[in-house]
Write a protein that holds these residues in place. Structure first.
Motif, short mmCIF file in Angstrom:
data_model
loop_
_atom_site.label_atom_id
_atom_site.label_comp_id
_atom_site.label_asym_id
_atom_site.label_seq_id
_atom_site.Cartn_x
_atom_site.Cartn_y
_atom_site.Cartn_z
N ASN A 210 -40.50 22.70 24.91
CA ASN A 210 -40.62 22.64 23.46
C ASN A 210 -41.60 23.66 22.90
OD1 ASN A 210 -38.85 20.47 22.65
ND2 ASN A 210 -40.24 19.06 23.68
N SER B 107 -39.42 19.42 18.29
CA SER B 107 -39.63 20.69 18.98
C SER B 107 -40.43 21.67 18.13
CB SER B 107 -38.29 21.31 19.40
OG SER B 107 -37.62 20.46 20.29
N THR C 31 -39.68 14.43 29.81
CA THR C 31 -38.57 14.40 30.76
C THR C 31 -37.78 13.10 30.66
OG1 THR C 31 -39.75 13.33 32.59
CG2 THR C 31 -39.98 15.73 32.39
N ILE D 211 -42.78 22.14 30.66
CA ILE D 211 -42.05 20.95 30.22
C ILE D 211 -43.02 19.89 29.74
CG2 ILE D 211 -40.65 19.01 31.06
CD1 ILE D 211 -39.22 21.06 32.88
N VAL E 13 -36.67 25.06 21.32
CA VAL E 13 -36.44 24.15 22.45
C VAL E 13 -35.44 24.74 23.44
CG1 VAL E 13 -34.56 22.91 21.29
CG2 VAL E 13 -35.91 21.74 23.05
N PHE F 93 -37.61 18.82 28.58
CA PHE F 93 -37.63 19.59 27.34
C PHE F 93 -38.73 20.65 27.42
CE2 PHE F 93 -35.82 15.56 25.81
CZ PHE F 93 -34.73 16.04 25.10
N SER G 155 -41.96 16.34 20.81
CA SER G 155 -40.84 15.73 21.53
C SER G 155 -39.68 15.37 20.61
CB SER G 155 -41.30 14.50 22.30
OG SER G 155 -41.81 13.52 21.41
N LYS H 210 -33.44 23.02 27.14
CA LYS H 210 -33.31 21.89 28.05
C LYS H 210 -33.10 22.43 29.45
CE LYS H 210 -31.32 18.00 26.89
NZ LYS H 210 -30.35 16.99 26.43
#
Length: 492
Positions: free
Chosen positions: A384, A210, A366, A363, A335, A382, A207, A337
């Motif tokens: 990742n 990434s 969030t 994901i 990563v 995210f 998080s 978004k």
């Protein structure tokens, strides 16, 4: 959420729903672009670091030219078009305590902040089970798990190690060689027993960086946490990961890219877009920088880019081996978004913050990215490391389906039918190559760390990766620009 007005577009070269553009009135003419130019300093990159350096050098009376490969300012700070004339943060977006330099810049640009929505409970999804937890307990944003005691002991030990790292110079730590010889994965497995503690430490790496914990040097991660502070407040893991009181505490009114947009507008026509730098040739008098459509001779050069992307430039003579090798060993995280727009932020009525951590699906983390007035709901997730790599090359429809499947699993059936969706895949963005930050694998910092900032003749290095405090964040980018401007002004 930001609506792009005609006035803002014409005045600053801001984003439209079709993409990023530069005002024709502000863009240099073709003749001006092709004519060789001279300056005291040429800056490669119009992200926050390059623009800040330009601001300070201009204030010091130096002539400056900024060359930006993209057709917009901001770099990894990006107002992602949603397709309806508004934008939402597609890159860096949060600001928190001790991030003094980005705060000062935003204030100077007239950009305000507001609190990230954080009322209610967070969602924790693991092993196929969804649970809710409050974040006002002793663990803050850390989800409760049956291995929570195990995790707390590991984090206490990790926090003590963070205190031993000289901020911005981790290679000088007494145990630097030992810590840089292993990954965070290796350390986490040696210092925990429960699957819950191990998952949450993996989630911490994913998080924030990434990256998988297997890909990150333990020393790098310790320095990353040590950087989460300022000269008066030592960095801590809590400040790094928390929303309230942490790095995710607030957002910018109008979106984070409003800061570089306004700064670039203030700098005016010294900023050139659609001008990727191809070569830097140095000699006794300085350097000649060649970009698409423009060549600049300058006494000093600032390369305000991540190490990995800086490696795309042809340097002649060749850079010292330490710097060249560093650029080969500092990869970007993986990563994207993903955001979904709803009529209302329905999760708030369910008593949820919109924040979640998950062990499966596309994901894994969030946030509630809704506008300050809650006039419509926006969930941000995210995608990742391995999650986005599995979707590399996948059609947009597949990415959308994967993102909505995750949101539905975390927030219920109402999440399945948004009005709009959008996503930014940084791995596929040619001038970033990933995000949010360049990361050092084992062995890199102890062997090549000093080359992050050490000038190579007339070439100086900026970018958030070079910052002592808040490396990887907007604040680190601003700090690096301020540092390199002082460095150059003293040398000229």
């Amino acid at each position: 959420m930001t609506r792009v007005s005609r006035r803002r577009l014409l005045g600053t070269g801001a984003l439209t729903a079709a993409g990023a553009v530069v005002s024709a009135a502000a863009a240099p003419s073709a003749a001006a672009r092709t004519a060789p130019r001279t300056a005291d300093v040429v800056i490669v990159g119009a992200g926050l670091s390059g623009l800040t350096a330009a601001r300070d050098l201009v204030a010091a009376g130096r002539s400056v030219v900024v060359l930006e490969a993209r057709d917009r300012p901001g770099g990894r700070v990006y107002g992602m078009p949603l397709g309806d004339g508004t934008t939402n943060e597609g890159g860096a977006e949060f600001i928190g305590p001790t991030q003094d330099r980005i705060a000062a810049l935003a204030e100077d640009m007239g950009v305000g902040t507001y609190a990230t929505y954080n009322e209610g409970k967070n969602v924790y999804y693991r092993d196929g089970k969804r649970s809710l937890y409050a974040t006002d307990g002793p663990l803050g944003a850390v989800p409760p798990d049956w291995g929570v005691v195990d995790l707390e002991l590991a984090l206490l030990k990790l926090g003590g190690m963070v205190e031993e790292v000289p901020v911005g110079e981790p290679w000088k730590a007494a145990k630097a060689a030992e810590w840089d010889a292993q990954t965070f994965y290796t350390w986490s497995r040696s210092n925990s027993l429960s699957s819950g503690a191990r998952f949450l430490m993996d989630a911490f790496a994913s998080s924030t960086l990434s990256m998988r914990s297997q890909e990150v040097s333990l020393l790098y991660l310790l320095n990353y946490a040590a950087s989460a502070g300022n000269e008066a407040n030592p960095g801590t893991i809590d400040r790094l990961i928390n929303t309230r009181g942490g790095a995710q505490e607030s957002r910018f009114v109008g979106g984070s890219q409003e800061v570089p947009i306004r700064l670039a507008a203030r700098l005016g026509d010294i900023v050139h877009y659609n001008a990727p730098v191809r070569s830097v040739v140095t000699d006794a008098g300085g350097a000649t920088v060649t970009a698409d459509g423009i060549t600049v001779s300058a006494r000093r050069v600032v390369v305000a880019m991540s190490p990995a992307i800086a490696g795309k430039i042809d340097f002649s003579p060749a850079l010292p081996a330490s710097r060249a090798q560093l650029m080969q060993r500092y990869p970007m995280g993986s990563v994207a978004k993903f955001v979904a727009v709803y009529d209302t932020p329905f999760w708030r009525a369910d008593g949820l913050t919109g924040q979640a951590v998950a062990d499966s699906g596309a994901i894994d983390a969030t946030f509630d990215n809704s506008p300050p007035d809650g006039s419509r709901g926006i969930l941000m997730g995210f995608m990742n490391q391995a999650s986005i790599r599995r979707l590399d090359g996948a059609p947009a429809a597949d990415v959308r389906a994967a993102g909505l499947d995750s949101f539905t699993k975390l927030f219920g059936d109402k999440a399945a039918n948004p009005r709009l969706t959008a996503f930014q895949r940084w791995d596929n963005e040619v001038w970033s190559g990933g995000g949010p930050v360049g990361v050092a694998p084992p062995g890199t910092l102890t062997a090549f760390g000093p080359a992050l900032r050490e000038p190579c003749g007339p070439i100086h290095w900026a970018g958030t990766e070079t910052s002592g405090y808040w490396t990887g964040y907007m604040d680190g980018a601003v700090r690096s620009g301020e540092r390199v401007a002082k460095e150059i002004d003293a040398a000229l």
